[in-house]
Design a protein around this motif. Structure first.
Motif, PDB file in Angstrom:
ATOM      1  N   ALA A 129       0.808  -1.322   0.069  1.00  0.00           N
ATOM      2  CA  ALA A 129       0.041   0.221   0.017  1.00  0.00           C
ATOM      3  C   ALA A 129       0.866   1.346  -0.086  1.00  0.00           C
ATOM      4  N   ASP A 130       1.838   1.181   0.893  1.00  0.00           N
ATOM      5  CA  ASP A 130       2.819   2.448   0.870  1.00  0.00           C
ATOM      6  C   ASP A 130       3.471   2.659  -0.652  1.00  0.00           C
ATOM      7  N   LYS A 131       3.930   1.554  -1.065  1.00  0.00           N
ATOM      8  CA  LYS A 131       4.481   1.874  -2.359  1.00  0.00           C
ATOM      9  C   LYS A 131       3.714   2.328  -3.575  1.00  0.00           C
ATOM     10  N   ILE A 132       2.179   1.755  -3.535  1.00  0.00           N
ATOM     11  CA  ILE A 132       1.504   2.343  -4.229  1.00  0.00           C
ATOM     12  C   ILE A 132       0.993   3.773  -4.229  1.00  0.00           C
ATOM     13  N   GLU A 133       0.869   4.176  -3.124  1.00  0.00           N
ATOM     14  CA  GLU A 133       0.261   5.405  -2.697  1.00  0.00           C
ATOM     15  C   GLU A 133       1.621   6.219  -2.071  1.00  0.00           C
ATOM     16  N   TRP A 134       2.786   6.235  -3.097  1.00  0.00           N
ATOM     17  CA  TRP A 134       4.111   6.738  -2.496  1.00  0.00           C
ATOM     18  C   TRP A 134       3.815   8.402  -2.345  1.00  0.00           C
ATOM     19  N   ASP A 135       4.896   8.997  -1.602  1.00  0.00           N
ATOM     20  CA  ASP A 135       4.740  10.304  -1.059  1.00  0.00           C
ATOM     21  C   ASP A 135       5.491  11.200  -1.835  1.00  0.00           C
ATOM     22  N   GLN A 136       5.836  10.882  -3.128  1.00  0.00           N
ATOM     23  CA  GLN A 136       6.601  11.684  -4.224  1.00  0.00           C
ATOM     24  C   GLN A 136       5.570  12.365  -5.231  1.00  0.00           C
ATOM     25  N   ALA A 137       5.869  13.224  -6.032  1.00  0.00           N
ATOM     26  CA  ALA A 137       5.297  13.833  -6.998  1.00  0.00           C
ATOM     27  C   ALA A 137       5.410  12.762  -8.343  1.00  0.00           C
ATOM     28  N   GLY A 138       4.389  12.705  -8.914  1.00  0.00           N
ATOM     29  CA  GLY A 138       4.245  11.709 -10.242  1.00  0.00           C
ATOM     30  C   GLY A 138       3.931  10.633 -10.018  1.00  0.00           C
ATOM     31  N   THR A 139       4.156   9.647 -10.938  1.00  0.00           N
ATOM     32  CA  THR A 139       3.952   8.228 -10.926  1.00  0.00           C
ATOM     33  C   THR A 139       5.202   7.476 -10.636  1.00  0.00           C
ATOM     34  N   PRO A 140       5.132   6.505  -9.606  1.00  0.00           N
ATOM     35  CA  PRO A 140       6.325   5.818  -9.483  1.00  0.00           C
ATOM     36  C   PRO A 140       6.877   5.007 -10.481  1.00  0.00           C
ATOM     37  N   PRO A 141       8.213   4.928 -10.775  1.00  0.00           N
ATOM     38  CA  PRO A 141       8.712   4.196 -11.971  1.00  0.00           C
ATOM     39  C   PRO A 141       8.378   2.703 -12.034  1.00  0.00           C
ATOM     40  N   TYR A 142       8.515   2.057 -10.717  1.00  0.00           N
ATOM     41  CA  TYR A 142       8.106   0.840 -10.491  1.00  0.00           C
ATOM     42  C   TYR A 142       6.566   0.340 -10.571  1.00  0.00           C
ATOM     43  N   LEU A 143       5.691   1.352 -10.539  1.00  0.00           N
ATOM     44  CA  LEU A 143       4.111   1.013 -10.432  1.00  0.00           C
ATOM     45  C   LEU A 143       3.667  -0.128 -11.564  1.00  0.00           C
ATOM     46  N   PRO A 144       3.913  -0.095 -12.783  1.00  0.00           N
ATOM     47  CA  PRO A 144       3.449  -1.113 -13.675  1.00  0.00           C
ATOM     48  C   PRO A 144       3.895  -2.493 -13.363  1.00  0.00           C
ATOM     49  N   ARG A 145       5.003  -2.651 -12.850  1.00  0.00           N
ATOM     50  CA  ARG A 145       5.510  -3.928 -12.337  1.00  0.00           C
ATOM     51  C   ARG A 145       5.078  -4.332 -11.312  1.00  0.00           C
ATOM     52  N   LEU A 146       4.628  -3.399 -10.131  1.00  0.00           N
ATOM     53  CA  LEU A 146       4.046  -4.003  -9.059  1.00  0.00           C
ATOM     54  C   LEU A 146       2.710  -4.341  -9.042  1.00  0.00           C
ATOM     55  N   GLN A 147       1.832  -3.395  -9.909  1.00  0.00           N
ATOM     56  CA  GLN A 147       0.596  -3.822 -10.302  1.00  0.00           C
ATOM     57  C   GLN A 147       0.198  -5.114 -10.955  1.00  0.00           C
ATOM     58  N   ALA A 148       1.338  -5.481 -11.990  1.00  0.00           N
ATOM     59  CA  ALA A 148       1.240  -6.848 -12.454  1.00  0.00           C
ATOM     60  C   ALA A 148       1.513  -7.765 -11.526  1.00  0.00           C
ATOM     61  N   GLY A 149       2.421  -7.672 -10.697  1.00  0.00           N
ATOM     62  CA  GLY A 149       3.019  -8.758  -9.483  1.00  0.00           C
ATOM     63  C   GLY A 149       1.402  -8.635  -8.632  1.00  0.00           C
ATOM     64  N   LEU A 150       0.756  -7.760  -8.614  1.00  0.00           N
ATOM     65  CA  LEU A 150      -0.316  -7.664  -7.505  1.00  0.00           C
ATOM     66  C   LEU A 150      -1.517  -8.562  -8.186  1.00  0.00           C
ATOM     67  N   ALA A 151      -1.632  -8.604  -9.497  1.00  0.00           N
ATOM     68  CA  ALA A 151      -2.503  -9.355 -10.189  1.00  0.00           C
ATOM     69  C   ALA A 151      -2.316 -10.817  -9.688  1.00  0.00           C
ATOM     70  N   LYS A 152      -1.225 -11.333  -9.396  1.00  0.00           N
ATOM     71  CA  LYS A 152      -0.929 -12.465  -8.809  1.00  0.00           C
ATOM     72  C   LYS A 152      -0.989 -12.895  -7.392  1.00  0.00           C
ATOM     73  N   SER A 153      -0.289 -11.824  -6.612  1.00  0.00           N
ATOM     74  CA  SER A 153      -0.496 -12.124  -5.037  1.00  0.00           C
ATOM     75  C   SER A 153       0.159 -10.750  -4.545  1.00  0.00           C
ATOM     76  N   LEU A 154       0.017 -10.540  -3.135  1.00  0.00           N
ATOM     77  CA  LEU A 154       0.825  -9.545  -2.560  1.00  0.00           C
ATOM     78  C   LEU A 154       2.339  -9.885  -2.545  1.00  0.00           C
ATOM     79  N   GLU A 155       2.791 -11.108  -2.333  1.00  0.00           N
ATOM     80  CA  GLU A 155       4.285 -11.313  -2.568  1.00  0.00           C
ATOM     81  C   GLU A 155       4.799 -11.064  -3.818  1.00  0.00           C
ATOM     82  N   HIS A 156       4.249 -11.318  -5.018  1.00  0.00           N
ATOM     83  CA  HIS A 156       4.725 -11.120  -6.210  1.00  0.00           C
ATOM     84  C   HIS A 156       4.710  -9.270  -6.289  1.00  0.00           C
ATOM     85  N   ALA A 157       3.771  -8.637  -5.609  1.00  0.00           N
ATOM     86  CA  ALA A 157       3.712  -7.147  -5.981  1.00  0.00           C
ATOM     87  C   ALA A 157       4.849  -6.751  -5.036  1.00  0.00           C
TER      88      ALA A 157
END
Length: 185
Positions: free
Chosen positions: A124-152
């Motif tokens: 949750a903290d990585k999805i809702e990061w506290d910096q401006a813009g979109t996190p560079p890792y977000l697409p990878r994290l969301q793809a992992g989240l489609a499988k599991s929390l561990e994958h995210a």
């Protein structure tokens, strides 16, 4: 006094907004993956409560509280905020749930063999990061989240591992979490 008011009184409104967003995302992830939504929200609201301490005071505060300080935390005091927030959640907000306290304590780095709540707050903290813009890792994290929390979590940790030579410090908990998830997944 609630966490938002404490942050506001110390000029940390930005952290208060971030914490509300993390709490909402943690609740959503907890519901999705079968964890306690209320506990996830509490962890989200309190995970960055130590923002009230400026970076240049955090090591001294940690020493006063008897918190173990790793060399990497001494070199880059921002990272110790996760341990300070855990202590504040327990002492100021009377949080006694070990799952909430553990999640707060490792929300920046994760750790080996994380609990479900550790993963919920970390992601949750990585999805809702506290910096401006979109996190560079977000697409990878969301793809992992489609499988599991561990994958995210692993998607984020892999991104950080690839950047490890550029990091000011490589926290041993992050390394341990990366290696543990690497072996597991």
């Amino acid at each position: 006094m609630d966490s938002a008011e404490l942050l506001r009184l110390h000029g940390c409104e930005h952290t208060g907004v971030h914490s509300r967003r993390v709490a909402a995302e943690a609740k959503s992830l907890a519901e999705r993956f079968g964890s306690d939504p209320h506990a996830a929200m509490v962890a989200g609201y309190l995970h960055d409560i130590s923002a009230i301490y400026p970076n240049d005071h955090r090591i001294a505060v940690a020493r006063q509280l008897g918190i173990e300080i790793l060399p990497q935390e001494e070199a880059f005091p921002m990272i110790i905020h996760q341990k300070l927030s855990r202590e504040m959640a327990e002492s100021l907000f009377d949080v006694s749930d070990p799952a909430i306290l553990s999640a707060i304590e490792c929300h920046t780095t994760l750790k080996a063999n994380p609990s479900q709540m550790d993963l919920v707050l970390f992601v949750a903290d990585k999805i809702e990061w506290d910096q401006a813009g979109t996190p560079p890792y977000l697409p990878r994290l969301q793809a992992g989240l489609a499988k599991s929390l561990e994958h995210a979590a692993y998607a984020y940790l892999s991104y950080m591992w690839e950047q490890r030579d550029k990091l000011r410090v490589l926290h041993p908990w992050l390394k341990d979490a990366y290696l543990w998830l690497s072996a597991r997944l």
